[in-house]
Design an enzyme around this catalytic site. Structure first.
Site, short mmCIF file in Angstrom:
data_model
loop_
_atom_site.label_atom_id
_atom_site.label_comp_id
_atom_site.label_asym_id
_atom_site.label_seq_id
_atom_site.Cartn_x
_atom_site.Cartn_y
_atom_site.Cartn_z
N GLU A 93 -11.64 15.84 80.63
CA GLU A 93 -11.21 15.58 79.27
C GLU A 93 -9.85 16.16 78.95
O GLU A 93 -9.37 17.10 79.58
CB GLU A 93 -12.24 16.12 78.29
CG GLU A 93 -12.39 17.61 78.41
CD GLU A 93 -13.61 18.15 77.70
OE1 GLU A 93 -14.56 17.39 77.52
OE2 GLU A 93 -13.60 19.32 77.35
N CYS A 106 -3.66 19.02 75.60
CA CYS A 106 -4.40 20.02 76.36
C CYS A 106 -5.03 19.29 77.54
O CYS A 106 -5.80 18.36 77.34
CB CYS A 106 -5.45 20.63 75.44
SG CYS A 106 -6.55 21.77 76.27
N CYS A 113 -15.62 24.02 86.86
CA CYS A 113 -14.88 25.27 87.07
C CYS A 113 -15.75 26.20 87.90
O CYS A 113 -16.97 26.20 87.77
CB CYS A 113 -14.57 25.92 85.72
SG CYS A 113 -13.43 27.32 85.81
N CYS A 117 -17.14 31.88 83.07
CA CYS A 117 -16.96 32.80 81.94
C CYS A 117 -18.13 32.52 80.99
O CYS A 117 -18.46 31.36 80.73
CB CYS A 117 -15.63 32.54 81.22
SG CYS A 117 -14.21 32.77 82.32
N CYS A 120 -18.01 29.98 77.88
CA CYS A 120 -17.28 28.72 78.04
C CYS A 120 -18.19 27.58 78.50
O CYS A 120 -19.01 27.75 79.41
CB CYS A 120 -16.15 28.93 79.05
SG CYS A 120 -15.21 27.43 79.41
N GLY A 164 -11.31 23.84 83.82
CA GLY A 164 -10.86 24.36 85.11
C GLY A 164 -9.88 25.51 85.03
O GLY A 164 -9.37 25.84 83.96
N GLU A 165 -9.66 26.13 86.18
CA GLU A 165 -8.73 27.25 86.27
C GLU A 165 -7.47 26.78 87.02
O GLU A 165 -7.49 26.60 88.25
CB GLU A 165 -9.42 28.42 87.02
CG GLU A 165 -8.49 29.56 87.41
CD GLU A 165 -7.59 30.06 86.27
OE1 GLU A 165 -8.08 30.27 85.15
OE2 GLU A 165 -6.37 30.22 86.51
N SER A 219 -5.94 34.56 79.35
CA SER A 219 -7.17 34.65 78.55
C SER A 219 -7.73 36.05 78.73
O SER A 219 -8.47 36.31 79.68
CB SER A 219 -8.18 33.60 79.02
OG SER A 219 -7.64 32.32 78.83
N LEU A 220 -7.36 36.94 77.85
CA LEU A 220 -7.77 38.35 78.00
C LEU A 220 -9.20 38.52 77.45
O LEU A 220 -10.10 38.94 78.16
CB LEU A 220 -6.77 39.26 77.28
CG LEU A 220 -6.97 40.76 77.48
CD1 LEU A 220 -6.73 41.16 78.92
CD2 LEU A 220 -6.07 41.55 76.54
N HIS A 221 -9.39 38.23 76.18
CA HIS A 221 -10.69 38.20 75.51
C HIS A 221 -11.45 39.53 75.42
O HIS A 221 -12.44 39.62 74.69
CB HIS A 221 -11.62 37.14 76.11
CG HIS A 221 -11.05 35.75 76.15
ND1 HIS A 221 -10.11 35.29 75.25
CD2 HIS A 221 -11.28 34.71 76.99
CE1 HIS A 221 -9.80 34.04 75.53
NE2 HIS A 221 -10.47 33.66 76.59
N ASN A 296 -15.45 28.42 69.33
CA ASN A 296 -16.08 27.13 69.07
C ASN A 296 -17.47 27.20 69.69
O ASN A 296 -17.59 27.29 70.92
CB ASN A 296 -15.25 26.09 69.84
CG ASN A 296 -15.05 24.83 69.07
OD1 ASN A 296 -15.92 24.41 68.30
ND2 ASN A 296 -13.92 24.21 69.29
N CYS A 339 -13.69 23.45 75.27
CA CYS A 339 -13.53 23.04 76.67
C CYS A 339 -14.84 22.56 77.28
O CYS A 339 -15.84 23.25 77.19
CB CYS A 339 -13.06 24.21 77.52
SG CYS A 339 -11.66 25.00 76.84
#
Ligand code: SAH
Length: 346
Positions: A93, A106, A113, A117, A120, A164-165, A219-221, A296, A339
């Site tokens: 997507e 995007c 992936c 995480c 996600c 994906g990464e 992406s620290l989070h 989200n 995502c």
């Protein structure tokens, strides 16, 4: 000539050689190349200034593995989300987020992936395969067409924040950006492109060594290893200290922008202590911005977005400590814009 080579792997000089080898004129290479990279042809049949016979010959000698639009959904806030299909039937997507004069695409870099995480949607899927450089390019070209048609202007920015990464599909991601920025193709400025990573320290350093010209987002989070290990398993092998080092190296080598991303998860990473830890990490990284992202929610995943009060207290603390912070509200909520959510519905 091999029968299975991807025509988009050919450079213009290589295409010229090919046309010579079949006894045709070299300028056919220029025409074909334009069809591939300026007019974004998805079938040899579309190449209308080549003879039918030549189109047939090309289809015999090469493959053209273009992705196609499967479904497009429009959100009430103008966000557009498309599900694409690859030549071998995989779904992925891409999204266009429109705001003022910006149309940001995007795009996805992998089918599924490998990282899992815990918050996600894509993390729920296995990694099926990497996307090829031309499949990543196709998403940008197709979203650009949609943007022109629906908003009247093309894409202004591109973020590699779909499925994906990107840094685990390094070669294809870099080659897709080479095509997106090439003057004989879309000619977009690399300054308008951002690659987002969950944090693969070795590959962040590689970006520095390769002197890339696009921007990077981490992406620290979570700002301590203990908390980050819990939500992002990749932190166990790429901890915060290693990422801080790698980002400093990247910045020394390239001077490109670095953004930190921080999704606020209720009761997980949104306390005042979490904000304090974030300020400490922020000070060690030559970053220009922290994007605080509204979570989200994803069906089947127990995390929730942080409530308004906690979000306010968290961001106020950052502002008070001179962190350049922006709060990113979730876009396209009514069309599952998080995502992996659309492709997951298969
Ligand atoms: N693998 C890359 C890029 C893909 S994800 C990365 O991790 O950066 C793009 C961004 O969306 C990441 O910051 C990711 O953590 C975040 N994200 C994933 N799921 C989300 C969700 N449900 N709500 C908000 N952001 C999400």
């Amino acid at each position: 000539m091999s029968t299975t080579r991807n025509i988009r792997e050919y450079t213009l000089p290589e295409l010229k050689e090919y046309f010579e080898s079949i006894g045709d004129k070299k300028f056919r290479a220029i025409q074909t190349y334009e069809w591939l990279w300026k007019k974004n042809a998805r079938h040899f049949d579309e190449m209308s200034n080549l003879s039918l016979e030549l189109r047939k010959k090309l289809a015999e000698d090469f493959t053209l593995q273009a992705i196609t639009v499967d479904v497009t959904q429009t959100s009430s806030d103008g966000t557009l989300k498309s599900r694409f299909k690859t030549h071998d039937g995989h779904l992925l997507e891409g999204v266009i987020i429109t705001k003022k004069k910006r149309n940001t695409a995007c795009v996805s870099s992998q089918i599924g992936c490998s990282l899992s995480c815990s918050f996600c949607a894509t993390g729920l899927m296995d990694r099926k395969r990497n996307l090829d450089f031309d499949e990543i390019y196709d998403q940008v070209a197709l979203l650009n067409e949609q943007s022109e048609k629906i908003y009247g202007t093309g894409l202004t920015n591109i973020v590699y924040m779909g499925m994906g990464e990107p840094l685990l599909n390094y070669k294809n991601v870099l080659k897709s950006i080479e095509r997106i920025t090439a003057s004989d193709s879309m000619a977009m400025s690399p300054k308008r492109i951002t690659v987002s990573t969950a944090g693969v320290a070795k590959m962040i350093r590689q970006l520095g060594d390769d002197k890339v010209r696009f921007n990077l987002a981490l992406s620290l989070h979570a700002a301590t290893d203990e908390k980050r290990n819990k939500i992002m398993a990749i932190n166990e092998t790429n901890n915060i200290a290693a990422l801080v080092d790698a980002l400093n190296y990247f910045y020394d080598q390239t001077k490109n922008d670095i953004t930190l991303e921080y999704v606020l998860l209720k009761g997980e990473n949104d306390s005042l202590e979490d904000a304090e830890e974030l300020v400490k990490v922020y000070r060690k990284i030559p970053t220009h911005l922290v994007n605080v992202i509204e979570y989200n929610s994803v069906f089947g995943i127990p995390f929730e977005k942080s409530d308004e009060d906690s979000t306010q207290v968290f961001t106020d603390y950052l502002v008070k400590h001179k962190v350049n912070v922006r709060v990113r509200r979730s876009r396209g909520k009514d069309i599952d814009a998080a995502c992996g959510q659309l492709a997951n519905k298969g």
